[in-house]
Design an enzyme around this catalytic site. Structure first.
Site, short mmCIF file in Angstrom:
data_model
loop_
_atom_site.label_atom_id
_atom_site.label_comp_id
_atom_site.label_asym_id
_atom_site.label_seq_id
_atom_site.Cartn_x
_atom_site.Cartn_y
_atom_site.Cartn_z
N LEU A 1 0.87 -1.17 0.00
CA LEU A 1 0.00 0.00 0.00
C LEU A 1 0.90 1.22 0.00
O LEU A 1 2.00 1.19 0.58
CB LEU A 1 -0.91 0.04 1.24
CG LEU A 1 -1.97 -1.05 1.38
CD1 LEU A 1 -2.71 -0.88 2.71
CD2 LEU A 1 -2.96 -1.00 0.23
N ASP A 2 0.47 2.31 -0.63
CA ASP A 2 1.22 3.56 -0.56
C ASP A 2 1.43 3.95 0.90
O ASP A 2 0.61 3.61 1.77
CB ASP A 2 0.47 4.69 -1.27
CG ASP A 2 0.36 4.49 -2.77
OD1 ASP A 2 1.10 3.65 -3.31
OD2 ASP A 2 -0.48 5.19 -3.38
N LYS A 3 2.48 4.69 1.16
CA LYS A 3 2.77 5.16 2.51
C LYS A 3 1.55 5.80 3.15
O LYS A 3 1.22 5.52 4.31
CB LYS A 3 3.93 6.17 2.46
CG LYS A 3 4.19 6.86 3.79
CD LYS A 3 5.26 7.93 3.63
CE LYS A 3 5.45 8.70 4.93
NZ LYS A 3 6.46 9.78 4.81
N THR B 1 -1.64 5.53 2.35
CA THR B 1 -2.90 4.78 2.24
C THR B 1 -2.98 3.83 3.43
O THR B 1 -2.03 3.10 3.71
CB THR B 1 -2.97 3.98 0.93
OG1 THR B 1 -2.95 4.89 -0.18
CG2 THR B 1 -4.24 3.15 0.86
N ARG C 1 -5.52 6.22 -7.53
CA ARG C 1 -5.29 7.66 -7.53
C ARG C 1 -5.19 8.20 -8.96
O ARG C 1 -5.78 9.24 -9.29
CB ARG C 1 -4.04 7.98 -6.73
CG ARG C 1 -4.14 7.55 -5.27
CD ARG C 1 -2.78 7.56 -4.57
NE ARG C 1 -2.22 8.91 -4.50
CZ ARG C 1 -0.99 9.16 -4.08
NH1 ARG C 1 -0.17 8.16 -3.74
NH2 ARG C 1 -0.56 10.41 -4.02
#
Length: 326
Positions: A133-135, A137, A241
């Site tokens: 997961l993105d930092k 998110t 996104r």
């Protein structure tokens, strides 16, 4: 230290030629990070054209330890057995060590929690990790605790649920009101040629498919926000996104893909604007994760409630709509 012997050469190319042990991409990263000075002044533009006689100094940082270390970082554990662990990752936590984030990651926390047995599972630098997961998110993640579990889970994620039970659902708050109650974005993605930190829709990019469905609409004419459930059929970097921005509905508070909406916040009702400013990250949460247990074959489904920041945003939006209706 390197002396430019001719004018017109690019900074990154000149340094790459002088430092065979460093790749050109690594040289570029160091320049962008401010590790290069020319005649005593920092230069952070890889394409900088050199003048004859200029002196270049590269201050390369010491090599990072390839073996992540255990760190006592609290984990919100949703499930754990001898084969795997499922956690609710908070926003702000990087998944695994990388340049600029050598510690404080989910991997460091997992090694501390699971012990030395986790080391090397699926690789040295990213032990146990089968997806990311993105930092910024938040939400559900699974990590493997054995090689067999890692292979099995990695195969499910590679298949993207097309032939198996893998299920990933995200909650996203986006700007605007989608034209339909549900839809699919199918647009290939790749690194933005103009900005290495962004992804973009590119004709030659990798296949990327996102399905979305409206769960709620808030606001009024002039400003509105929609809560979507997004389901991934592929798993590209920043996929939701970029896809939502591509169809004109970027994520609320996404500084990378919705920067043009920053001034819009000033026109919102104060409670809504306050909740958005308090986010400090894109309004995206991995709410559901389902997969087949690698040892038992049981189909498992885990859910993570909205974290406090996104719950506060939803409450502010609902309160505004109630007041408007009254």
């Amino acid at each position: 230290m390197v002396a430019a012997d001719r004018a017109g050469g690019r900074l990154d190319a000149t340094l790459a030629g002088a430092h065979a042990a460093l790749s050109r991409n690594r040289i570029k990263e160091l320049i962008l990070a401010g590790a290069v000075a020319i005649d005593g002044r920092t230069v952070s533009e890889p394409k900088y054209r050199l003048r004859a006689g200029e002196t270049i100094v590269l201050l390369a940082p010491p090599p990072e330890d390839p073996d992540p270390q255990p760190e006592d970082i609290p984990l919100d554990i949703l499930y754990e057995d001898e084969h795997l662990i499922v956690v609710d990752k908070p926003a702000g936590m990087v998944v695994h060590p990388a340049p600029g984030s050598p510690g404080g990651t989910l991997v460091n926390a997992l090694i501390h929690h699971c012990g030395e047995s986790l080391r090397g599972i699926g690789g040295v630098r990213r032990p146990g990790i089968v997806h990311r997961l993105d930092k910024d998110t938040s939400g559900v993640m699974v990590a493997a605790k054995t090689e067999q579990a890692h292979r099995h889970l990695a195969g499910q994620f590679a298949d993207h649920g097309r032939t198996g039970p893998l299920h990933r659902a995200y909650i996203a708050f986006v700007w605007g009101s989608t034209g339909s109650a549900a839809g699919t974005v199918e647009a290939p993605l790749g690194r933005d040629p103009g900005n290495r930190l962004r992804q973009a829709v590119l004709r030659q990019g990798r296949e990327a498919i996102t399905h979305y469905a409206v769960e709620a609409r808030f606001g009024e004419q002039g400003w509105d926000v929609t809560r979507l459930q997004c389901r991934l059929e592929t798993g590209r970097t920043h996929q939701i996104r970029v896809h939502m921005a591509h169809i004109g509905h970027p994520l609320v508070a996404d500084a990378t893909y919705a920067s043009g909406y920053a001034t819009k916040i000033n026109k919102l009702p104060a409670p809504v604007a306050g909740a958005i400013r308090a986010l400090g990250r894109q309004a995206l949460h991995a709410a559901e994760l389902g997969f087949e247990h690698p040892a038992t074959g049981e189909e498992l489904l885990f859910e993570a409630a909205l974290p406090a920041d996104l719950a506060a945003l939803q409450q502010a939006l609902e309160a505004y709509d109630r007041a408007k209706g009254g």
